[in-house]
Design a protein around this motif. Sequence first.
Motif, PDB file in Angstrom:
ATOM      1  N   UNK A  13       0.793  -1.170  -0.065  1.00 11.31           N
ATOM      2  CA  UNK A  13      -0.067   0.135   0.116  1.00 11.31           C
ATOM      3  C   UNK A  13       0.898   1.478  -0.187  1.00 11.31           C
ATOM      4  N   UNK A  14       0.640   2.158  -0.859  1.00 10.64           N
ATOM      5  CA  UNK A  14       1.502   3.434  -1.022  1.00 10.64           C
ATOM      6  C   UNK A  14       0.911   4.408  -0.224  1.00 10.64           C
ATOM      7  N   UNK A  15      -0.463   4.329   0.003  1.00 14.63           N
ATOM      8  CA  UNK A  15      -1.438   5.138   1.013  1.00 14.63           C
ATOM      9  C   UNK A  15      -1.761   4.245   1.920  1.00 14.63           C
ATOM     10  N   UNK A  16      -2.250   4.904   2.995  1.00 12.55           N
ATOM     11  CA  UNK A  16      -2.733   4.010   4.320  1.00 12.55           C
ATOM     12  C   UNK A  16      -4.097   3.215   3.840  1.00 12.55           C
ATOM     13  N   UNK A  17      -3.556   1.834   3.975  1.00  9.20           N
ATOM     14  CA  UNK A  17      -4.730   0.856   3.757  1.00  9.20           C
ATOM     15  C   UNK A  17      -5.764   0.698   4.656  1.00  9.20           C
ATOM     16  N   UNK A  18      -6.808   1.616   4.713  1.00  5.33           N
ATOM     17  CA  UNK A  18      -7.736   1.581   5.522  1.00  5.33           C
ATOM     18  C   UNK A  18      -9.049   2.525   4.926  1.00  5.33           C
ATOM     19  N   UNK A  19     -10.219   2.080   5.239  1.00  5.90           N
ATOM     20  CA  UNK A  19     -11.550   2.536   4.689  1.00  5.90           C
ATOM     21  C   UNK A  19     -12.711   2.327   5.227  1.00  5.90           C
ATOM     22  N   UNK A  20     -13.672   2.837   4.884  1.00  4.10           N
ATOM     23  CA  UNK A  20     -15.147   2.932   5.946  1.00  4.10           C
ATOM     24  C   UNK A  20     -15.479   1.386   5.099  1.00  4.10           C
ATOM     25  N   UNK A  21     -16.342   0.865   5.914  1.00  2.00           N
ATOM     26  CA  UNK A  21     -17.224  -0.233   5.688  1.00  2.00           C
ATOM     27  C   UNK A  21     -18.092  -0.290   4.553  1.00  2.00           C
ATOM     28  N   UNK A  22     -18.542   1.228   4.376  1.00  4.94           N
ATOM     29  CA  UNK A  22     -19.436   1.614   3.245  1.00  4.94           C
ATOM     30  C   UNK A  22     -18.791   1.610   2.100  1.00  4.94           C
ATOM     31  N   UNK A  23     -17.577   1.692   1.966  1.00  9.38           N
ATOM     32  CA  UNK A  23     -16.629   1.697   0.563  1.00  9.38           C
ATOM     33  C   UNK A  23     -16.429   2.875   0.368  1.00  9.38           C
ATOM     34  N   UNK A  24     -16.009   3.226  -1.052  1.00  7.46           N
ATOM     35  CA  UNK A  24     -15.819   4.527  -1.774  1.00  7.46           C
ATOM     36  C   UNK A  24     -14.499   5.390  -1.314  1.00  7.46           C
ATOM     37  N   UNK A  25     -13.503   4.531  -0.507  1.00 13.33           N
ATOM     38  CA  UNK A  25     -12.331   5.240  -0.206  1.00 13.33           C
ATOM     39  C   UNK A  25     -11.296   4.584  -1.432  1.00 13.33           C
ATOM     40  N   UNK A  26     -10.565   5.690  -1.663  1.00 17.02           N
ATOM     41  CA  UNK A  26      -9.419   5.557  -2.727  1.00 17.02           C
ATOM     42  C   UNK A  26      -8.109   5.135  -2.087  1.00 17.02           C
ATOM     43  N   UNK A  27      -7.555   4.229  -2.378  1.00 13.65           N
ATOM     44  CA  UNK A  27      -6.068   3.890  -1.888  1.00 13.65           C
ATOM     45  C   UNK A  27      -5.208   3.612  -3.209  1.00 13.65           C
ATOM     46  N   UNK A  28      -3.785   3.925  -3.112  1.00 13.13           N
ATOM     47  CA  UNK A  28      -3.003   3.598  -4.109  1.00 13.13           C
ATOM     48  C   UNK A  28      -2.297   2.173  -3.756  1.00 13.13           C
ATOM     49  N   UNK A  29      -2.075   1.318  -4.622  1.00 11.94           N
ATOM     50  CA  UNK A  29      -1.383   0.220  -4.397  1.00 11.94           C
ATOM     51  C   UNK A  29      -0.112   0.009  -5.500  1.00 11.94           C
ATOM     52  N   UNK A  30       1.038  -0.562  -5.018  1.00  6.61           N
ATOM     53  CA  UNK A  30       2.259  -0.571  -5.891  1.00  6.61           C
ATOM     54  C   UNK A  30       2.578  -2.331  -5.885  1.00  6.61           C
ATOM     55  N   UNK A  31       2.795  -2.682  -7.105  1.00  9.72           N
ATOM     56  CA  UNK A  31       3.119  -4.140  -7.435  1.00  9.72           C
ATOM     57  C   UNK A  31       4.555  -3.828  -7.989  1.00  9.72           C
ATOM     58  N   UNK A  32       5.267  -5.110  -7.534  1.00  8.89           N
ATOM     59  CA  UNK A  32       6.537  -5.431  -8.091  1.00  8.89           C
ATOM     60  C   UNK A  32       6.495  -6.610  -8.934  1.00  8.89           C
ATOM     61  N   UNK A  33       6.950  -6.515  -9.823  1.00 10.96           N
ATOM     62  CA  UNK A  33       7.376  -7.766 -10.854  1.00 10.96           C
ATOM     63  C   UNK A  33       6.202  -8.426 -11.349  1.00 10.96           C
ATOM     64  N   UNK A  34       5.001  -7.661 -11.267  1.00 10.76           N
ATOM     65  CA  UNK A  34       3.673  -8.289 -11.856  1.00 10.76           C
ATOM     66  C   UNK A  34       3.365  -7.932 -13.217  1.00 10.76           C
ATOM     67  N   UNK A  35       3.044  -8.939 -14.202  1.00 10.22           N
ATOM     68  CA  UNK A  35       3.208  -8.966 -15.340  1.00 10.22           C
ATOM     69  C   UNK A  35       1.881  -8.085 -15.912  1.00 10.22           C
ATOM     70  N   UNK A  36       2.414  -6.843 -16.246  1.00 12.94           N
ATOM     71  CA  UNK A  36       1.446  -5.758 -16.684  1.00 12.94           C
ATOM     72  C   UNK A  36       1.755  -5.381 -18.147  1.00 12.94           C
TER      73      UNK A  36
END
Length: 274
Positions: free
Chosen positions: A180-203
């Motif tokens: 997680x590049x940002x804090x991996x927390x959010x409301x149970x109601x959803x709608x929170x934006x987070x940034x994820x960093x993947x290393x060596x993932x075939x994209x």
Amino acid sequence: TNTVPGDVVLLVRYMGSTNYRRSSTMREIKEASTSFTYYVPLPFVLSARWCKVCAAERICIVNGRCGDASVPLSGRCPISGGGVLTIVADNMPTILFDEAGIVKKSDAAVLLSMGAMGFGSFERVAYASDARTGYEFRMPTLISAADISAVISVQPTSAAVAAASTFRLEYYDDTITLNCRTLCKGSASGGHTIELSLSKFPYLAQVAPSDQLEVFFGSVPASSVILVSVNNTDTVLSVVTPAYDCPACAYVRGMSRSGLVVVLKADTSVSASA
């Protein structure tokens, strides 16, 4: 009991009362018979569980836990190899082993074949009880993730052929990481934006995220996934969390944890979790 496979005669005979059996005028034989087949049950694998760290005991898995208190991986192990795979199988032949579970090569051959991927290194018999036996193997390194049709075979020196059973084993790429590049927390109601960093993932940069990967919070898919950036090694995603309702989850101070997983659609064996 019968120790030899094959057909036998199953006979049911009416005996009658004591007076009936003593009477010479009433007595006649009443019986029915049919064929009954004894067979040797085929070996089959019940489970294959992998631990990176074994328990400091006679066997690797104790009370369902590895040596580092983690839950063993079921039917999968990392391409980096190492660790111990415990295979539990029924109806394998009985073989001799010492108190430490070591089997002499002069007594039996125990093999774990993974086809072109190589072999596991047999370490010991974990336990043997009636028709059920546990075997421990040290796992080899692979160069890429793969779903393998593995075969365990056991052949006592007294047997002309080995008894064998096939099972599925997944080798996953543990060099792929998710953070997680940002804090991996959010409301149970959803709608929170987070940034994820993947290393060596075939994209593939030219293909939309929705066409090549899925992001799950527990078993719930993300509301949306947008590509932020990608280079030769790292992929950054912007993910909107879904609404999440988990009555069975344990809550501490009003919060509960869920697994976060990114899966490649084209090959679900390629994944990363956090």
